[in-house]
Design an enzyme around this catalytic site. Structure first.
Site, PDB file in Angstrom:
ATOM      1  N   ASP A   9     -32.088 -54.087  56.419  1.00 62.07           N
ATOM      2  CA  ASP A   9     -31.586 -54.031  57.799  1.00 62.07           C
ATOM      3  C   ASP A   9     -30.067 -54.228  57.954  1.00 62.07           C
ATOM      4  O   ASP A   9     -29.628 -54.925  58.882  1.00 62.07           O
ATOM      5  CB  ASP A   9     -32.313 -55.068  58.664  1.00 62.07           C
ATOM      6  CG  ASP A   9     -33.805 -54.823  58.747  1.00 62.07           C
ATOM      7  OD1 ASP A   9     -34.298 -53.861  58.129  1.00 62.07           O
ATOM      8  OD2 ASP A   9     -34.500 -55.607  59.420  1.00 62.07           O
ATOM      9  N   ASP A  51     -34.822 -51.626  60.904  1.00 66.35           N
ATOM     10  CA  ASP A  51     -35.536 -51.804  62.153  1.00 66.35           C
ATOM     11  C   ASP A  51     -35.434 -50.460  62.868  1.00 66.35           C
ATOM     12  O   ASP A  51     -34.358 -49.851  62.895  1.00 66.35           O
ATOM     13  CB  ASP A  51     -34.853 -52.895  62.995  1.00 66.35           C
ATOM     14  CG  ASP A  51     -35.620 -54.201  63.012  1.00 66.35           C
ATOM     15  OD1 ASP A  51     -36.480 -54.408  62.151  1.00 66.35           O
ATOM     16  OD2 ASP A  51     -35.332 -55.025  63.904  1.00 66.35           O
ATOM     17  N   HIS A  53     -37.001 -49.290  66.302  1.00 67.24           N
ATOM     18  CA  HIS A  53     -37.870 -49.580  67.440  1.00 67.24           C
ATOM     19  C   HIS A  53     -37.944 -48.415  68.429  1.00 67.24           C
ATOM     20  O   HIS A  53     -36.916 -47.872  68.834  1.00 67.24           O
ATOM     21  CB  HIS A  53     -37.384 -50.827  68.156  1.00 67.24           C
ATOM     22  CG  HIS A  53     -37.443 -52.064  67.314  1.00 67.24           C
ATOM     23  ND1 HIS A  53     -38.582 -52.450  66.637  1.00 67.24           N
ATOM     24  CD2 HIS A  53     -36.508 -53.015  67.034  1.00 67.24           C
ATOM     25  CE1 HIS A  53     -38.349 -53.575  65.989  1.00 67.24           C
ATOM     26  NE2 HIS A  53     -37.086 -53.935  66.211  1.00 67.24           N
ATOM     27  N   HIS A  59     -41.609 -57.683  71.823  1.00 67.11           N
ATOM     28  CA  HIS A  59     -40.531 -57.989  70.871  1.00 67.11           C
ATOM     29  C   HIS A  59     -39.170 -57.891  71.579  1.00 67.11           C
ATOM     30  O   HIS A  59     -38.247 -58.616  71.245  1.00 67.11           O
ATOM     31  CB  HIS A  59     -40.608 -57.011  69.696  1.00 67.11           C
ATOM     32  CG  HIS A  59     -39.632 -57.264  68.591  1.00 67.11           C
ATOM     33  ND1 HIS A  59     -39.634 -58.427  67.849  1.00 67.11           N
ATOM     34  CD2 HIS A  59     -38.628 -56.496  68.088  1.00 67.11           C
ATOM     35  CE1 HIS A  59     -38.670 -58.367  66.938  1.00 67.11           C
ATOM     36  NE2 HIS A  59     -38.041 -57.204  67.066  1.00 67.11           N
ATOM     37  N   HIS A  73     -32.569 -53.958  70.489  1.00 69.25           N
ATOM     38  CA  HIS A  73     -31.764 -53.710  69.285  1.00 69.25           C
ATOM     39  C   HIS A  73     -32.412 -52.607  68.452  1.00 69.25           C
ATOM     40  O   HIS A  73     -33.618 -52.395  68.522  1.00 69.25           O
ATOM     41  CB  HIS A  73     -31.623 -54.988  68.443  1.00 69.25           C
ATOM     42  CG  HIS A  73     -32.938 -55.518  67.951  1.00 69.25           C
ATOM     43  ND1 HIS A  73     -33.758 -56.307  68.731  1.00 69.25           N
ATOM     44  CD2 HIS A  73     -33.599 -55.345  66.775  1.00 69.25           C
ATOM     45  CE1 HIS A  73     -34.862 -56.609  68.048  1.00 69.25           C
ATOM     46  NE2 HIS A  73     -34.788 -56.031  66.866  1.00 69.25           N
ATOM     47  N   LYS A  98     -39.351 -49.695  60.107  1.00 70.65           N
ATOM     48  CA  LYS A  98     -40.362 -50.670  60.521  1.00 70.65           C
ATOM     49  C   LYS A  98     -40.207 -51.019  61.992  1.00 70.65           C
ATOM     50  O   LYS A  98     -39.103 -50.966  62.532  1.00 70.65           O
ATOM     51  CB  LYS A  98     -40.277 -51.937  59.663  1.00 70.65           C
ATOM     52  CG  LYS A  98     -38.930 -52.632  59.707  1.00 70.65           C
ATOM     53  CD  LYS A  98     -38.863 -53.742  58.669  1.00 70.65           C
ATOM     54  CE  LYS A  98     -37.512 -54.408  58.635  1.00 70.65           C
ATOM     55  NZ  LYS A  98     -37.154 -55.150  59.831  1.00 70.65           N
ATOM     56  N   CYS A 140     -35.677 -61.171  58.535  1.00 69.51           N
ATOM     57  CA  CYS A 140     -36.209 -60.008  57.820  1.00 69.51           C
ATOM     58  C   CYS A 140     -36.038 -60.100  56.303  1.00 69.51           C
ATOM     59  O   CYS A 140     -36.884 -59.610  55.562  1.00 69.51           O
ATOM     60  CB  CYS A 140     -35.599 -58.731  58.385  1.00 69.51           C
ATOM     61  SG  CYS A 140     -36.082 -58.485  60.115  1.00 69.51           S
TER      62      CYS A 140
END
Length: 192
Positions: A9, A51, A53, A59, A73, A98, A140
């Site tokens: 990340d 990440d 999203h 979250h 984010h 992810k 993470c």
């Protein structure tokens, strides 16, 4: 024995100026690039996680508690989800996304472009040992390293190439890693 580096990340939103910035993130990006440049054949394979999203539900929050909920984010395809420009990615063979529709801290919860899991990809390359670096030490990086060990990989976290959110949670994460027989080197950047 085949060793891989997992870069966790190192994205714009997790570095200075990002929506969920971790102090020292840009320095970690630069440090990883320097080590990759001088590492020679230390790692047979290099992979990265992001990440990514889309709609991760609770979250994201306008009033985050910074435990289970966070500011928006790393929205998929946004500039914040891009790798930080200090991170040289020419050796990265695969990227594992992810957290599309849920919170996901571990790279082992992600998937590659073809849907493959990180564990499956590593095993397919004959990897038996992993070294983990990136952001954030206490979230993470910790989760990815713990899952790597659970998956049976000999796991080391190169703490000097990680940045933590806060001293207390970073110290607790390091204790968790050591309790799980995960080797650690150096000290993380924790400027909060």
């Amino acid at each position: 024995m085949s060793r891989a580096l997992i870069i966790v990340d190192v994205q714009n939103d997790f570095c200075e100026g990002g929506s969920l910035a971790v102090a020292g993130g840009a320095a970690v990006a630069k440090g990883i690039s320097l080590v990759l440049d001088k590492a020679g054949d230390r790692w047979k394979h290099v992979v990265a996680t992001k990440d990514w999203h889309i709609d991760p539900g609770s979250h994201f929050s306008e009033t985050p508690d910074y435990v289970d909920s966070w500011p928006v984010h790393c929205v998929a395809g946004s500039p914040g989800s891009d790798f930080h420009p200090e991170l040289v990615t020419d050796r990265v063979e695969a990227v594992f996304h992810k957290g599309e529709y849920e919170a996901a801290y571990s790279g082992f919860e992600g998937h590659g472009e073809g849907g493959e899991t990180l564990a499956g990809w590593l095993r397919g390359k004959g990897v038996t040992e992993v070294e983990v670096v990136g952001i954030a030490t206490d979230h993470c990086v910790r989760a990815t390293a713990l899952d790597a060990a659970k998956e049976g990989f000999t796991t080391t976290v190169l703490l000097e190439l990680t940045a933590g959110v806060a001293r207390a949670t970073t110290d607790a994460a390091i204790e968790q890693l050591r309790a799980a027989a995960i080797e650690t080197t150096g000290s993380p950047v924790v400027d909060a």
